[in-house]
Each structure stands twice: as C-alpha cells, then as structure tokens.
Design a protein around this motif. Structure first.
Motif, PDB file in Angstrom:
ATOM      1  N   ASN A 279       0.840  -1.203   0.000  1.00 57.24           N
ATOM      2  CA  ASN A 279       0.000   0.000   0.000  1.00 57.24           C
ATOM      3  C   ASN A 279       0.877   1.256   0.000  1.00 57.24           C
ATOM      4  O   ASN A 279       0.877   2.035   0.940  1.00 57.24           O
ATOM      5  CB  ASN A 279      -0.903  -0.014   1.241  1.00 57.24           C
ATOM      6  CG  ASN A 279      -2.071   0.946   1.132  1.00 57.24           C
ATOM      7  OD1 ASN A 279      -2.421   1.400   0.050  1.00 57.24           O
ATOM      8  ND2 ASN A 279      -2.667   1.275   2.267  1.00 57.24           N
ATOM      9  N   PRO A 280       1.648   1.463  -1.075  1.00 60.30           N
ATOM     10  CA  PRO A 280       2.606   2.571  -1.084  1.00 60.30           C
ATOM     11  C   PRO A 280       1.942   3.942  -1.180  1.00 60.30           C
ATOM     12  O   PRO A 280       0.737   4.066  -1.367  1.00 60.30           O
ATOM     13  CB  PRO A 280       3.452   2.282  -2.323  1.00 60.30           C
ATOM     14  CG  PRO A 280       2.550   1.501  -3.216  1.00 60.30           C
ATOM     15  CD  PRO A 280       1.703   0.668  -2.301  1.00 60.30           C
ATOM     16  N   LEU A 281       2.779   4.931  -1.070  1.00 56.82           N
ATOM     17  CA  LEU A 281       2.336   6.316  -1.101  1.00 56.82           C
ATOM     18  C   LEU A 281       1.761   6.678  -2.467  1.00 56.82           C
ATOM     19  O   LEU A 281       2.283   6.278  -3.504  1.00 56.82           O
ATOM     20  CB  LEU A 281       3.536   7.217  -0.805  1.00 56.82           C
ATOM     21  CG  LEU A 281       3.284   8.683  -0.464  1.00 56.82           C
ATOM     22  CD1 LEU A 281       2.494   8.813   0.821  1.00 56.82           C
ATOM     23  CD2 LEU A 281       4.619   9.412  -0.343  1.00 56.82           C
ATOM     24  N   ALA A 282       0.676   7.434  -2.443  1.00 58.66           N
ATOM     25  CA  ALA A 282       0.054   7.918  -3.681  1.00 58.66           C
ATOM     26  C   ALA A 282      -0.304   9.388  -3.521  1.00 58.66           C
ATOM     27  O   ALA A 282      -0.530   9.871  -2.407  1.00 58.66           O
ATOM     28  CB  ALA A 282      -1.191   7.099  -4.024  1.00 58.66           C
TER      29      ALA A 282
ATOM     30  N   PHE B 131      -2.727  16.110  -2.050  1.00 62.08           N
ATOM     31  CA  PHE B 131      -2.220  15.669  -0.750  1.00 62.08           C
ATOM     32  C   PHE B 131      -1.733  14.233  -0.903  1.00 62.08           C
ATOM     33  O   PHE B 131      -2.028  13.569  -1.907  1.00 62.08           O
ATOM     34  CB  PHE B 131      -3.252  15.809   0.378  1.00 62.08           C
ATOM     35  CG  PHE B 131      -4.522  15.034   0.197  1.00 62.08           C
ATOM     36  CD1 PHE B 131      -4.584  13.673   0.465  1.00 62.08           C
ATOM     37  CD2 PHE B 131      -5.702  15.671  -0.206  1.00 62.08           C
ATOM     38  CE1 PHE B 131      -5.759  12.960   0.323  1.00 62.08           C
ATOM     39  CE2 PHE B 131      -6.880  14.954  -0.347  1.00 62.08           C
ATOM     40  CZ  PHE B 131      -6.913  13.607  -0.089  1.00 62.08           C
ATOM     41  N   LEU B 132      -0.976  13.761   0.071  1.00 61.70           N
ATOM     42  CA  LEU B 132      -0.351  12.441   0.008  1.00 61.70           C
ATOM     43  C   LEU B 132      -0.915  11.531   1.076  1.00 61.70           C
ATOM     44  O   LEU B 132      -1.144  11.951   2.207  1.00 61.70           O
ATOM     45  CB  LEU B 132       1.168  12.555   0.201  1.00 61.70           C
ATOM     46  CG  LEU B 132       1.926  13.450  -0.773  1.00 61.70           C
ATOM     47  CD1 LEU B 132       3.395  13.513  -0.378  1.00 61.70           C
ATOM     48  CD2 LEU B 132       1.784  12.953  -2.201  1.00 61.70           C
ATOM     49  N   TRP B 133      -1.108  10.264   0.699  1.00 58.07           N
ATOM     50  CA  TRP B 133      -1.492   9.248   1.670  1.00 58.07           C
ATOM     51  C   TRP B 133      -1.202   7.893   1.049  1.00 58.07           C
ATOM     52  O   TRP B 133      -0.870   7.797  -0.135  1.00 58.07           O
ATOM     53  CB  TRP B 133      -2.973   9.362   2.059  1.00 58.07           C
ATOM     54  CG  TRP B 133      -3.216   9.145   3.527  1.00 58.07           C
ATOM     55  CD1 TRP B 133      -2.795   8.088   4.258  1.00 58.07           C
ATOM     56  CD2 TRP B 133      -3.888  10.020   4.431  1.00 58.07           C
ATOM     57  NE1 TRP B 133      -3.168   8.237   5.573  1.00 58.07           N
ATOM     58  CE2 TRP B 133      -3.845   9.409   5.708  1.00 58.07           C
ATOM     59  CE3 TRP B 133      -4.534  11.232   4.305  1.00 58.07           C
ATOM     60  CZ2 TRP B 133      -4.420   9.968   6.836  1.00 58.07           C
ATOM     61  CZ3 TRP B 133      -5.106  11.803   5.426  1.00 58.07           C
ATOM     62  CH2 TRP B 133      -5.040  11.177   6.679  1.00 58.07           C
ATOM     63  N   ASN B 134      -1.308   6.822   1.864  1.00 58.02           N
ATOM     64  CA  ASN B 134      -1.177   5.503   1.261  1.00 58.02           C
ATOM     65  C   ASN B 134      -2.306   5.309   0.249  1.00 58.02           C
ATOM     66  O   ASN B 134      -3.340   5.968   0.309  1.00 58.02           O
ATOM     67  CB  ASN B 134      -1.177   4.405   2.321  1.00 58.02           C
ATOM     68  CG  ASN B 134      -2.481   4.320   3.084  1.00 58.02           C
ATOM     69  OD1 ASN B 134      -3.510   3.931   2.536  1.00 58.02           O
ATOM     70  ND2 ASN B 134      -2.458   4.690   4.351  1.00 58.02           N
ATOM     71  N   THR B 135      -2.100   4.404  -0.702  1.00 59.66           N
ATOM     72  CA  THR B 135      -2.998   4.313  -1.852  1.00 59.66           C
ATOM     73  C   THR B 135      -4.439   4.031  -1.450  1.00 59.66           C
ATOM     74  O   THR B 135      -5.380   4.609  -2.008  1.00 59.66           O
ATOM     75  CB  THR B 135      -2.506   3.226  -2.821  1.00 59.66           C
ATOM     76  OG1 THR B 135      -1.140   3.469  -3.149  1.00 59.66           O
ATOM     77  CG2 THR B 135      -3.323   3.224  -4.098  1.00 59.66           C
ATOM     78  N   GLY B 136      -4.638   3.139  -0.478  1.00 56.30           N
ATOM     79  CA  GLY B 136      -6.005   2.808  -0.062  1.00 56.30           C
ATOM     80  C   GLY B 136      -6.733   3.991   0.539  1.00 56.30           C
ATOM     81  O   GLY B 136      -7.902   4.256   0.211  1.00 56.30           O
ATOM     82  N   THR B 137      -6.063   4.728   1.427  1.00 60.94           N
ATOM     83  CA  THR B 137      -6.685   5.896   2.040  1.00 60.94           C
ATOM     84  C   THR B 137      -6.869   7.001   1.019  1.00 60.94           C
ATOM     85  O   THR B 137      -7.893   7.712   1.026  1.00 60.94           O
ATOM     86  CB  THR B 137      -5.831   6.397   3.217  1.00 60.94           C
ATOM     87  OG1 THR B 137      -5.641   5.327   4.142  1.00 60.94           O
ATOM     88  CG2 THR B 137      -6.496   7.554   3.928  1.00 60.94           C
ATOM     89  N   ALA B 138      -5.896   7.162   0.118  1.00 62.40           N
ATOM     90  CA  ALA B 138      -6.014   8.167  -0.941  1.00 62.40           C
ATOM     91  C   ALA B 138      -7.261   7.900  -1.791  1.00 62.40           C
ATOM     92  O   ALA B 138      -7.991   8.830  -2.161  1.00 62.40           O
ATOM     93  CB  ALA B 138      -4.764   8.151  -1.815  1.00 62.40           C
ATOM     94  N   ARG B 139      -7.498   6.625  -2.075  1.00 64.73           N
ATOM     95  CA  ARG B 139      -8.695   6.263  -2.847  1.00 64.73           C
ATOM     96  C   ARG B 139      -9.968   6.698  -2.127  1.00 64.73           C
ATOM     97  O   ARG B 139     -10.869   7.294  -2.739  1.00 64.73           O
ATOM     98  CB  ARG B 139      -8.705   4.754  -3.060  1.00 64.73           C
ATOM     99  CG  ARG B 139     -10.000   4.190  -3.611  1.00 64.73           C
ATOM    100  CD  ARG B 139     -10.110   2.717  -3.266  1.00 64.73           C
ATOM    101  NE  ARG B 139     -11.145   2.031  -4.001  1.00 64.73           N
ATOM    102  CZ  ARG B 139     -11.450   0.748  -3.850  1.00 64.73           C
ATOM    103  NH1 ARG B 139     -10.765   0.018  -2.972  1.00 64.73           N
ATOM    104  NH2 ARG B 139     -12.410   0.183  -4.541  1.00 64.73           N
ATOM    105  N   ASN B 140     -10.039   6.406  -0.841  1.00 66.12           N
ATOM    106  CA  ASN B 140     -11.253   6.734  -0.087  1.00 66.12           C
ATOM    107  C   ASN B 140     -11.516   8.237  -0.064  1.00 66.12           C
ATOM    108  O   ASN B 140     -12.646   8.693  -0.285  1.00 66.12           O
ATOM    109  CB  ASN B 140     -11.138   6.202   1.339  1.00 66.12           C
ATOM    110  CG  ASN B 140     -11.083   4.687   1.399  1.00 66.12           C
ATOM    111  OD1 ASN B 140     -11.537   4.011   0.474  1.00 66.12           O
ATOM    112  ND2 ASN B 140     -10.525   4.142   2.457  1.00 66.12           N
TER     113      ASN B 140
END
Length: 535
Positions: A184-187, A322-331
């Motif tokens: 779940n890398p940074l996105a 903004f930056l977050w892990n990919t799953g949280t970025a998706r949400n």
C-alpha cells in the motif's frame, strides 16, 4: 534489478506525521521507574497461571480501557455497545475506548506512560506510532510465548512465526501484531481539473510532478498546503529516475520516523548504515523545493497549517494535491469527488518500473500497558478482538442491517456508510469482508489497476526489514536530535529557507552536536549483532 523504496515512502510519510516522538521524556528516570514492573507483572501472571491451572479465571467482571489513535467515528458508542455485549458474554469484561487524535498523539502518547495513567491497551506501530520508543521507556508489558498461548490462543494459532519475529526487540515481544499485510505505497491525490487547466494530461514521473507543482505556483495556486504533504517521500521513491539510486530505506526505530539513518534495502549483503547527510539526493530535493517556494507553489504559512484539514484545503482550492497511502487516498478521493465533482480528483503513483515492499505484520498492532491491573483479561480481550467475526464486522463495517448487509456471495453492500477508524491494531486479513461494488468510480478503477501492479511486483525482503532499533542507550541523543525537526527538517522539506546549502550545513552541525553519530554507532552495533544472530 528493479528497485523501489516503498518502505521509505511509508516511513517518510509517517515521519512527516510524527515529529518529536517521546522527546520530552527523560528516558533514564522514566526507565528506572517503569521497567521493573514488567518483571513483576510477568511473575504475577506466572504465579496466577500455576494456581489456576490451564483455565483462566473470569469469574470477576473487569473493565478494560483501550487507547486508539485517530478521530472518533460517528455512532462509535453504538458500535462499542454491541462489541461489549460480545466481550461480556465471552470473557466477562467490558471495553472502554479513548482516542488520541492525529494532531495530539505525538505529544500525549508518552505522557500516558510517564504519568502512569490507568489504562490497559493501546494501539502501537514501529516508527510512526511509538513502539520502539515505548519499549525503551519500559512502558509495554513483555508477552512471553507461554502467556500468549494461554491467554491469546487463537491469535497464537493464526499469526505466522514471522509476525512474532517482527515484533521482537532484543529477543522479546511487546505487542500483538495485526494478522494483516498489504502492499500500500504512497500515492498522490490530485485535482485533475487543475492539471487540465495547466496543460497536463497525466503525471507519470517525478519530472512531471515537479513541472505540475511549479505550474500551480505560476498560476497562483498552491501545490500543497500542509507541511506533511511535502513530496520528499515521492522524490526519494523514484529510483527508476535516479532520485534514490542507492536504495535508501529508513532503519526502523531510529529518530523522527526513520528519517535520518538508512540502509540499502535492495542489497541483501549490505548492512552498512548511512545518514541523511550522505545523500546528495536530499540536497538536490531541497533546492527544488526552494525553487517551488520562490515560484509561489508553497504557501508562506505551510509550516503552521492544520494537518487534519488537508482534504478541506484541496476541496476549497488551497492545494493541488495531498499524500497518503494508496487505499486511504482512494477513499478520500471518492469523498471529495462526491461533494465537489468539479475537482475531478484522481490518484497517482508514478513508480511504474519499481517493485514494492509488503508491509510488516507489525505495521499495526496493540500493546499492553506494563502497569495494567488486568494483564490476563487484557490479553483475552485482544484475542477476542482479533479473532471474533462479529467484532471484526462491527469495528470495520459498523452495524449489520444499519451500515451494511451481507450478500449471498459473502461480499457486503453499504447501506449507510460507517467511517471506521483504527480497528487496524486487531485487523485480521482472513476475516475482512470484500465490498460488492457494482458502480465503481474512475478512482476505484485506477486503484484496482495500481493495486494489481503492486502485488505483481513485490520487492525481495532484506533482513533489516525486520530489525527494530532499541534507543535505550542513546535516548538523550534521540530526544535532542528530534528537537531539531521544526527548526530545520520541515523548513527544508517545504522550501522555507533563504539559503538551502547553508541551512543544510547548519542542520548537519545541529544533529551532530545533538548526538546523531552516537545514535548511528549504536544502531550499527545493534545491526551487526542482529545480523550475526541470524547466521
């Protein structure tokens, strides 16, 4: 060989969220006060076990207090009431949950232990959520194999040996890792309406990202609005473009979320540690951030803005990404698009030629306060949280029939969204239900493509991926090093300095004076000892 610093991405993002971990605590005095309780508690449990035989005594009702990190979800009191119906029935104990918000956990986490607050369980994780530091301060109860197998038998049966290995510091276990790993890398979550406006059709590289950020400034827009969204994690992840040619990975447990001490995570035979100041890449990055700040892409108040408002800043036109892990970025991307469709938010990860490191089991976990009055029942509570399907459903999805419904194929459908927060410490990948999603958004489709790529390109492990630094011997130096963060680290990462080279030189002197080399030397000693033990 394909390379990637996914681990460093996650840790650097975590570093930007967790500054000054436990810096205010005097480790020697705290350690002397707290650490002996571990042995006393273990002796008490051992004596009680011998007296009671193999069946834990649950005749007396107890209340277990648990701290979680994050923001309290709406309707959580309703969720907790139903959880307690199960815990009272199964182990004659009820759960009381308290929260440390994202903005306060750095300052308050260690105070719970130094102030001897009466609680039993707390969320923890290496680097960003105080695991190694709290162990060094003597704050967590040691969990022996006998204790785990007796009071947490289902967890003991389910978790693989490597999970417990990852949790060990100096050969001892102080946390229950979650039975969950992920890639779940940074996105980057980006407003594509601004991309279109400034002539960008896609972002596939660091050069693309830098050009877009600069275009934001030239058109009177901010690239990012909070210091935690600085793109150092993106930059250092671009191995394919030469930004991180030596495969730097932050050493777990070292100061400021593993920001200053590194190993080469892509050479299995290399265990030589280096510092931030050995990286020419860091100096190059800082010059680029200064260029962005001068172009107007980074606001002058970036060091003072509220991290918890980052989504609001984007939706309100104050930030391009903004930056977050990919799953949280998706949400969050889906949430913003639902409320502000004009933003056309999409997620991006431009490490197409790289490999990705799967997270550790210890990336999320639960620790037990060394001063708990109910260590046996606390362990039984963790066993129940982590292996009971009803509790897993409640804490991850909400109330069945209200927030979600179960489909015939075993998937679930959302009825009334429940924003689950921090059930991660006991999350069990074997029990998490899959969402039925007949109306996938463009963000969902992009996420699935990215996720498939991640799992097809998992990076080989390095033995130091499992290492956890014990800061006890250098706790004073760690506190002094972390105290320099706000003076130098974030100003450099966000371009808020007049002279980049002079500031980096001042930063280096400040950390060397604070004892960075002492920390590196102690870390190298522990690494060498750790690697010898693996042979």
């Amino acid at each position: 060989m394909k390379k990637n610093s996914k681990k460093l991405l996650a840790l650097l993002l975590s570093a930007s969220m967790t500054v000054g971990v436990l810096a205010g605590c005097g480790a020697k005095s705290t350690n002397n006060e707290v650490a002996p309780a571990t042995e006393n508690a273990n002796e008490a449990i051992s004596e009680k076990s011998e007296a009671d035989g193999n069946t834990p005594d649950i005749s007396e009702h107890v209340d277990i207090t648990m701290y979680l990190v994050g923001d309290t979800p709406e309707t959580y009191s309703d969720i907790l009431a139903k959880v307690n119906e199960i815990t009272e029935r199964e182990i004659n104990a009820s759960l009381n949950v308290k929260w440390l918000s994202w903005s306060e956990h750095d300052a308050k986490y260690s105070l719970l232990f130094s102030g001897k607050e009466d609680f039993d369980l707390i969320f923890t994780a290496p680097a960003w959520c105080h695991y190694e530091q709290t162990v060094a301060l003597g704050g967590f109860l040691e969990l022996t194999e006998d204790m785990i197998s007796k009071y947490m038998p289902d967890v003991w049966a389910q978790l693989p040996e490597v999970a417990w290995k990852q949790a060990k510091i100096n050969g001892k276990i102080y946390m229950m890792p979650a039975n969950f790993i992920e890639v779940n890398p940074l996105a980057a979550t980006i407003r594509t309406d601004w991309m279109e406006q400034f002539g960008f059709t896609d972002i596939k590289s660091w050069d693309d990202m830098f050009a877009f950020m600069k275009a934001c400034g030239e058109n009177g827009k901010n690239a990012f609005a909070v210091k935690e969204d600085n793109p150092w994690g993106l930059y250092i992840g671009c191995i394919a473009e030469g930004c991180n040619p030596k495969g730097y990975c932050g050493l777990s447990g070292t100061p400021s979320g593993n920001s200053y001490i590194f190993y080469n995570g892509y050479d299995a035979d290399s265990t030589k540690l280096t510092s931030l100041f050995d990286m020419e890449e860091f100096r190059n990055y800082c010059h680029q951030m200064k260029e962005l700040a001068d172009a107007g892409a980074i606001p002058d108040d970036v060091l003072a803005t509220n991290f918890e408002e980052r989504q609001t800043y984007m939706a309100g036109g104050k930030a391009a990404y903004f930056l977050w892990n990919t799953g949280t970025a998706r949400n969050y991307a889906n949430e913003i698009n639902a409320a502000h469709p004009e933003c056309k938010v999409q997620i991006f990860n431009f490490f197409e030629d790289d490999t990705f490191l799967a997270s550790k089991y210890t990336n999320n976990g639960m620790g037990i306060n060394v001063n708990t009055k109910n260590p046996e029942r606390a362990m039984m509570m963790l066993n129940l949280l982590a292996t009971n399907q009803e509790i897993m459903d409640l804490t991850s999805l909400g109330i069945q029939g209200v927030n979600w419904e179960l489909n015939d194929d075993g998937t679930y459908s959302v009825l009334q969204p429940y924003n689950a927060s921090n059930y991660w410490g006991w999350r069990n990948g074997d029990m998490i239900r899959n969402l039925y999603n007949p109306a996938a958004t463009d963000v969902d489709k992009k996420y699935e493509q990215m996720n498939e790529s991640y799992y097809q390109n998992i990076k080989p492990e390095h033995m130091l991926d499992y290492f956890g630094f014990d800061t006890t011997a250098v706790s004073t130096q760690v506190a002094a090093v972390e105290a320099a963060d706000d003076t130098y680290w974030y100003p450099l990462l966000c371009g808020q300095v007049d002279d980049v080279d002079a500031t980096i030189d001042q930063f280096k002197v400040a950390l060397e004076t604070a004892g960075l080399q002492d920390i590196i030397d102690e870390a190298q000693r522990q690494v060498d000892e750790y690697m010898s033990a693996q042979k």
